[in-house]
Motif scaffolding. Structure first.
Motif, PDB file in Angstrom:
ATOM      1  N   LEU A  39       9.426  -6.183  -3.273  1.00  0.00           N
ATOM      2  CA  LEU A  39      10.552  -6.763  -4.010  1.00  0.00           C
ATOM      3  C   LEU A  39      11.282  -7.750  -3.108  1.00  0.00           C
ATOM      4  O   LEU A  39      11.510  -7.459  -1.924  1.00  0.00           O
ATOM      5  CB  LEU A  39      11.521  -5.661  -4.483  1.00  0.00           C
ATOM      6  N   HIS A  70       8.438  -0.930  -2.182  1.00  0.00           N
ATOM      7  CA  HIS A  70       8.796   0.217  -3.034  1.00  0.00           C
ATOM      8  C   HIS A  70       7.553   0.987  -3.408  1.00  0.00           C
ATOM      9  O   HIS A  70       6.549   0.403  -3.837  1.00  0.00           O
ATOM     10  CB  HIS A  70       9.508  -0.248  -4.311  1.00  0.00           C
ATOM     11  N   CYS A  81      10.892   7.767  -5.782  1.00  0.00           N
ATOM     12  CA  CYS A  81      10.992   6.362  -5.345  1.00  0.00           C
ATOM     13  C   CYS A  81      11.326   6.315  -3.857  1.00  0.00           C
ATOM     14  O   CYS A  81      12.331   6.869  -3.422  1.00  0.00           O
ATOM     15  CB  CYS A  81      12.095   5.668  -6.149  1.00  0.00           C
ATOM     16  N   ILE A  88      20.653  -1.236  -6.205  1.00  0.00           N
ATOM     17  CA  ILE A  88      20.215  -1.773  -4.908  1.00  0.00           C
ATOM     18  C   ILE A  88      20.589  -3.247  -4.862  1.00  0.00           C
ATOM     19  O   ILE A  88      20.399  -3.963  -5.846  1.00  0.00           O
ATOM     20  CB  ILE A  88      18.682  -1.638  -4.745  1.00  0.00           C
ATOM     21  N   LEU A 124       9.333  -2.518 -17.203  1.00  0.00           N
ATOM     22  CA  LEU A 124       9.322  -3.178 -15.896  1.00  0.00           C
ATOM     23  C   LEU A 124       8.069  -4.047 -15.778  1.00  0.00           C
ATOM     24  O   LEU A 124       6.956  -3.551 -15.970  1.00  0.00           O
ATOM     25  CB  LEU A 124       9.367  -2.130 -14.778  1.00  0.00           C
ATOM     26  N   ARG A 169       9.445  -8.728  -8.556  1.00  0.00           N
ATOM     27  CA  ARG A 169       8.662  -7.496  -8.412  1.00  0.00           C
ATOM     28  C   ARG A 169       7.202  -7.917  -8.277  1.00  0.00           C
ATOM     29  O   ARG A 169       6.634  -8.488  -9.221  1.00  0.00           O
ATOM     30  CB  ARG A 169       8.839  -6.588  -9.622  1.00  0.00           C
ATOM     31  N   TYR A 184       6.406   4.085  -5.856  1.00  0.00           N
ATOM     32  CA  TYR A 184       6.777   4.964  -6.970  1.00  0.00           C
ATOM     33  C   TYR A 184       5.629   5.931  -7.230  1.00  0.00           C
ATOM     34  O   TYR A 184       4.461   5.502  -7.346  1.00  0.00           O
ATOM     35  CB  TYR A 184       7.052   4.153  -8.245  1.00  0.00           C
ATOM     36  N   HIS A 240      14.810   6.542 -12.492  1.00  0.00           N
ATOM     37  CA  HIS A 240      13.435   6.352 -12.031  1.00  0.00           C
ATOM     38  C   HIS A 240      12.435   7.133 -12.880  1.00  0.00           C
ATOM     39  O   HIS A 240      11.383   7.557 -12.386  1.00  0.00           O
ATOM     40  CB  HIS A 240      13.336   6.673 -10.530  1.00  0.00           C
ATOM     41  N   HIS A 245      20.899   4.800  -9.194  1.00  0.00           N
ATOM     42  CA  HIS A 245      21.386   3.918  -8.132  1.00  0.00           C
ATOM     43  C   HIS A 245      21.311   2.444  -8.504  1.00  0.00           C
ATOM     44  O   HIS A 245      20.700   2.061  -9.501  1.00  0.00           O
ATOM     45  CB  HIS A 245      20.687   4.214  -6.787  1.00  0.00           C
ATOM     46  N   TYR A 279      15.758 -10.763  -8.780  1.00  0.00           N
ATOM     47  CA  TYR A 279      14.856 -10.304  -7.715  1.00  0.00           C
ATOM     48  C   TYR A 279      13.441 -10.204  -8.293  1.00  0.00           C
ATOM     49  O   TYR A 279      13.273  -9.934  -9.481  1.00  0.00           O
ATOM     50  CB  TYR A 279      15.350  -8.978  -7.126  1.00  0.00           C
ATOM     51  N   HIS A 323      20.170   2.091 -12.441  1.00  0.00           N
ATOM     52  CA  HIS A 323      18.979   2.565 -13.169  1.00  0.00           C
ATOM     53  C   HIS A 323      18.538   3.941 -12.716  1.00  0.00           C
ATOM     54  O   HIS A 323      18.921   4.407 -11.643  1.00  0.00           O
ATOM     55  CB  HIS A 323      17.838   1.557 -12.989  1.00  0.00           C
ATOM     56  N   TRP A 382      14.635 -10.159  -2.718  1.00  0.00           N
ATOM     57  CA  TRP A 382      16.010 -10.227  -3.224  1.00  0.00           C
ATOM     58  C   TRP A 382      16.743 -11.401  -2.598  1.00  0.00           C
ATOM     59  O   TRP A 382      16.886 -11.459  -1.376  1.00  0.00           O
ATOM     60  CB  TRP A 382      16.766  -8.960  -2.838  1.00  0.00           C
TER      61      TRP A 382
HETATM   62  N1  CSS Z   1      13.623   0.334  -9.416  1.00  0.00           N
HETATM   63  C1  CSS Z   1      13.822  -1.082  -9.229  1.00  0.00           C
HETATM   64  C2  CSS Z   1      14.168  -1.452  -7.855  1.00  0.00           C
HETATM   65  S1  CSS Z   1      15.379  -0.477  -7.063  1.00  0.00           S
HETATM   66  S2  CSS Z   1      14.420   1.113  -6.505  1.00  0.00           S
HETATM   67  C3  CSS Z   1      12.590  -1.834  -9.625  1.00  0.00           C
HETATM   68  O1  CSS Z   1      11.487  -1.321  -9.440  1.00  0.00           O
HETATM   69  O2  CSS Z   1      12.724  -2.948 -10.118  1.00  0.00           O
END
Ligand code: CSS
Ligand code: FE2
Length: 196
Positions: free
Chosen positions: A67, A148, A85, A137, A172, A53, A150, A80, A135, A51, A78, A69
Protein backbone atom coordinates in the motif's frame (compact mmCIF):
# COMPACT_ATOMS: atom_id res chain seq x y z
CA UNK A 1 17.95 -17.95 -11.31
CA UNK A 2 17.84 -16.83 -7.69
CA UNK A 3 14.45 -15.99 -6.30
CA UNK A 4 13.47 -12.38 -5.59
CA UNK A 5 13.29 -11.67 -1.85
CA UNK A 6 9.58 -10.87 -2.14
CA UNK A 7 8.96 -14.29 -3.73
CA UNK A 8 10.97 -15.92 -0.92
CA UNK A 9 8.77 -14.08 1.58
CA UNK A 10 5.62 -15.39 -0.14
CA UNK A 11 7.00 -18.92 -0.09
CA UNK A 12 7.83 -18.59 3.60
CA UNK A 13 4.33 -17.26 4.31
CA UNK A 14 2.73 -20.14 2.40
CA UNK A 15 4.73 -22.61 4.55
CA UNK A 16 3.94 -20.69 7.70
CA UNK A 17 0.17 -20.73 7.17
CA UNK A 18 0.37 -24.45 6.32
CA UNK A 19 2.23 -25.05 9.57
CA UNK A 20 0.00 -22.78 11.65
CA UNK A 21 -3.24 -21.40 10.19
CA UNK A 22 -3.07 -18.58 12.78
CA UNK A 23 0.32 -17.51 11.37
CA UNK A 24 2.20 -17.15 14.65
CA UNK A 25 5.47 -16.65 12.77
CA UNK A 26 4.14 -14.18 10.17
CA UNK A 27 5.11 -10.99 12.01
CA UNK A 28 8.74 -12.07 12.30
CA UNK A 29 8.88 -12.94 8.59
CA UNK A 30 7.46 -9.52 7.63
CA UNK A 31 9.79 -7.66 10.00
CA UNK A 32 12.86 -9.47 8.64
CA UNK A 33 11.82 -8.75 5.06
CA UNK A 34 11.13 -5.06 5.84
CA UNK A 35 14.47 -4.68 7.63
CA UNK A 36 16.61 -6.21 4.92
CA UNK A 37 14.99 -5.97 1.46
CA UNK A 38 14.21 -3.36 -1.18
CA UNK A 39 12.61 -5.22 -4.10
CA UNK A 40 9.16 -4.03 -2.98
CA UNK A 41 10.09 -0.78 -4.74
CA UNK A 42 9.20 -2.46 -8.06
CA UNK A 43 5.56 -2.53 -6.91
CA UNK A 44 5.22 1.08 -5.76
CA UNK A 45 2.43 3.06 -7.44
CA UNK A 46 1.09 6.44 -6.45
CA UNK A 47 -2.29 8.03 -7.03
CA UNK A 48 -3.41 11.55 -6.25
CA UNK A 49 -6.91 10.23 -5.53
CA UNK A 50 -6.32 7.77 -2.73
CA UNK A 51 -3.80 5.36 -1.27
CA UNK A 52 -3.08 2.53 -3.69
CA UNK A 53 -3.52 -1.22 -3.10
CA UNK A 54 -1.05 -3.33 -5.04
CA UNK A 55 -1.37 -7.09 -4.98
CA UNK A 56 1.86 -9.03 -4.53
CA UNK A 57 0.47 -12.52 -3.96
CA UNK A 58 -2.73 -14.26 -3.09
CA UNK A 59 -3.56 -17.80 -2.01
CA UNK A 60 -6.58 -19.39 -0.37
CA UNK A 61 -4.90 -18.74 2.98
CA UNK A 62 -3.52 -15.23 2.66
CA UNK A 63 -3.11 -12.09 0.58
CA UNK A 64 0.00 -9.87 0.50
CA UNK A 65 -0.35 -6.25 -0.65
CA UNK A 66 1.83 -3.20 -0.94
CA UNK A 67 0.00 0.00 0.00
CA UNK A 68 1.34 3.43 -1.01
CA UNK A 69 0.14 6.44 0.94
CA UNK A 70 0.63 10.06 -0.03
CA UNK A 71 0.42 12.65 2.75
CA UNK A 72 -3.23 13.22 3.79
CA UNK A 73 -4.37 9.89 2.27
CA UNK A 74 -5.94 8.20 5.26
CA UNK A 75 -7.91 4.98 5.19
CA UNK A 76 -11.50 5.17 6.33
CA UNK A 77 -12.29 3.66 9.73
CA UNK A 78 -12.77 -0.02 8.87
CA UNK A 79 -12.99 -3.58 10.10
CA UNK A 80 -11.14 -6.63 8.74
CA UNK A 81 -14.02 -8.99 7.88
CA UNK A 82 -13.13 -11.39 10.68
CA UNK A 83 -9.57 -11.89 9.37
CA UNK A 84 -6.12 -11.18 10.77
CA UNK A 85 -4.23 -8.14 9.49
CA UNK A 86 -0.50 -7.52 9.79
CA UNK A 87 1.01 -4.24 8.59
CA UNK A 88 4.78 -3.89 8.17
CA UNK A 89 6.10 -0.38 7.51
CA UNK A 90 8.62 -0.24 4.66
CA UNK A 91 9.04 3.53 4.41
CA UNK A 92 7.74 6.54 6.33
CA UNK A 93 5.88 6.69 9.61
CA UNK A 94 2.33 5.41 9.85
CA UNK A 95 -0.26 6.30 12.45
CA UNK A 96 -2.91 3.83 13.56
CA UNK A 97 -5.97 4.99 15.51
CA UNK A 98 -8.18 2.39 17.17
CA UNK A 99 -11.98 2.74 17.39
CA UNK A 100 -14.68 0.71 19.06
CA UNK A 101 -18.34 0.51 18.13
CA UNK A 102 -19.94 0.05 21.53
CA UNK A 103 -23.24 -1.78 21.67
CA UNK A 104 -24.34 -3.53 18.51
CA UNK A 105 -21.32 -4.02 16.21
CA UNK A 106 -23.45 -5.49 13.38
CA UNK A 107 -25.88 -2.55 13.29
CA UNK A 108 -26.19 -0.32 10.23
CA UNK A 109 -25.28 2.66 12.38
CA UNK A 110 -22.62 2.81 15.03
CA UNK A 111 -21.29 5.62 17.16
CA UNK A 112 -17.59 5.19 17.69
CA UNK A 113 -15.30 5.56 20.67
CA UNK A 114 -11.79 6.62 19.75
CA UNK A 115 -9.12 4.49 21.39
CA UNK A 116 -5.36 4.58 21.45
CA UNK A 117 -3.23 5.85 18.61
CA UNK A 118 0.19 4.54 17.83
CA UNK A 119 2.92 5.40 15.31
CA UNK A 120 4.92 2.70 13.51
CA UNK A 121 8.24 3.34 11.77
CA UNK A 122 10.22 1.33 9.20
CA UNK A 123 10.40 -2.44 9.94
CA UNK A 124 7.82 -2.27 12.69
CA UNK A 125 4.83 -4.60 12.38
CA UNK A 126 1.31 -3.87 13.64
CA UNK A 127 -1.38 -6.50 14.10
CA UNK A 128 -5.16 -6.11 14.31
CA UNK A 129 -8.34 -8.15 14.05
CA UNK A 130 -11.99 -7.38 14.77
CA UNK A 131 -11.71 -8.61 18.36
CA UNK A 132 -9.06 -5.96 19.01
CA UNK A 133 -10.66 -2.92 17.33
CA UNK A 134 -11.64 -1.08 14.19
CA UNK A 135 -8.92 1.23 12.94
CA UNK A 136 -7.83 4.04 10.68
CA UNK A 137 -4.34 4.15 9.11
CA UNK A 138 -2.62 7.28 7.79
CA UNK A 139 0.88 8.49 7.00
CA UNK A 140 2.16 10.60 9.84
CA UNK A 141 4.38 13.04 7.96
CA UNK A 142 5.28 12.63 4.31
CA UNK A 143 4.45 9.58 2.22
CA UNK A 144 4.50 6.01 3.43
CA UNK A 145 4.73 2.50 2.00
CA UNK A 146 3.40 -0.51 3.90
CA UNK A 147 3.18 -4.25 3.38
CA UNK A 148 -0.16 -5.76 4.42
CA UNK A 149 -0.79 -9.40 5.08
CA UNK A 150 -4.41 -10.57 5.43
CA UNK A 151 -5.26 -14.10 6.49
CA UNK A 152 -7.48 -15.05 4.95
CA UNK A 153 -7.77 -12.60 2.00
CA UNK A 154 -10.21 -9.74 2.52
CA UNK A 155 -12.48 -9.00 -0.45
CA UNK A 156 -14.96 -6.77 1.37
CA UNK A 157 -14.91 -4.89 4.62
CA UNK A 158 -17.13 -2.47 6.52
CA UNK A 159 -16.39 1.23 6.60
CA UNK A 160 -17.57 3.44 9.46
CA UNK A 161 -18.38 7.12 9.01
CA UNK A 162 -17.77 8.72 12.42
CA UNK A 163 -19.84 11.88 11.91
CA UNK A 164 -23.07 10.12 10.91
CA UNK A 165 -22.46 6.67 12.40
CA UNK A 166 -23.19 5.13 9.02
CA UNK A 167 -21.77 1.68 8.30
CA UNK A 168 -21.18 0.69 4.65
CA UNK A 169 -19.92 -2.53 3.07
CA UNK A 170 -17.21 -1.90 0.45
CA UNK A 171 -15.49 -4.17 -2.04
CA UNK A 172 -11.69 -3.89 -1.97
CA UNK A 173 -9.98 -3.57 -5.36
CA UNK A 174 -6.41 -3.50 -6.65
CA UNK A 175 -4.48 -0.74 -8.44
CA UNK A 176 -1.90 -3.23 -9.69
CA UNK A 177 -1.18 -6.94 -9.65
CA UNK A 178 2.45 -8.16 -9.55
CA UNK A 179 3.55 -4.72 -10.72
CA UNK A 180 1.14 -4.44 -13.68
CA UNK A 181 -1.57 -1.78 -13.64
CA UNK A 182 -4.87 -3.45 -13.11
CA UNK A 183 -7.77 -2.90 -15.50
CA UNK A 184 -9.77 -5.96 -14.55
CA UNK A 185 -12.39 -6.28 -11.82
CA UNK A 186 -11.18 -7.61 -8.46
CA UNK A 187 -13.20 -10.82 -8.86
CA UNK A 188 -11.33 -11.65 -12.09
CA UNK A 189 -7.98 -10.93 -10.46
CA UNK A 190 -8.83 -13.25 -7.58
CA UNK A 191 -9.66 -16.02 -10.02
CA UNK A 192 -6.23 -15.79 -11.70
CA UNK A 193 -4.31 -16.61 -8.53
CA UNK A 194 -3.64 -20.28 -7.95
CA UNK A 195 -4.76 -21.55 -4.60
CA UNK A 196 -1.35 -22.77 -3.41
N1 CSS B 1 -7.41 -2.49 5.28
C1 CSS B 1 -6.98 -1.42 4.42
C2 CSS B 1 -5.69 -0.84 4.80
S1 CSS B 1 -5.45 -0.50 6.49
S2 CSS B 1 -5.03 -2.22 7.28
C3 CSS B 1 -6.88 -1.90 3.00
O1 CSS B 1 -6.54 -3.07 2.79
O2 CSS B 1 -7.14 -1.11 2.10
FE1 FE2 C 1 -6.87 -2.04 8.25
Amino acid sequence: MTQAPLDCLCQALTSEFRRDPAGAGAAALLAEYARTQQDWRDYVRWSDERYTRNLVHRTREYELLLLCWQPEQASPIHDHAGQSCWMAVLEGDMEEVHYRAPGAPQAAEACLDEGRSCTYGPSQVAFIDDRIALHLIQPKSGPGVTLHLYAKPIDECRVFEPSTGQVTGVELGYHSVRGEACQTAPAEVRATFAAD
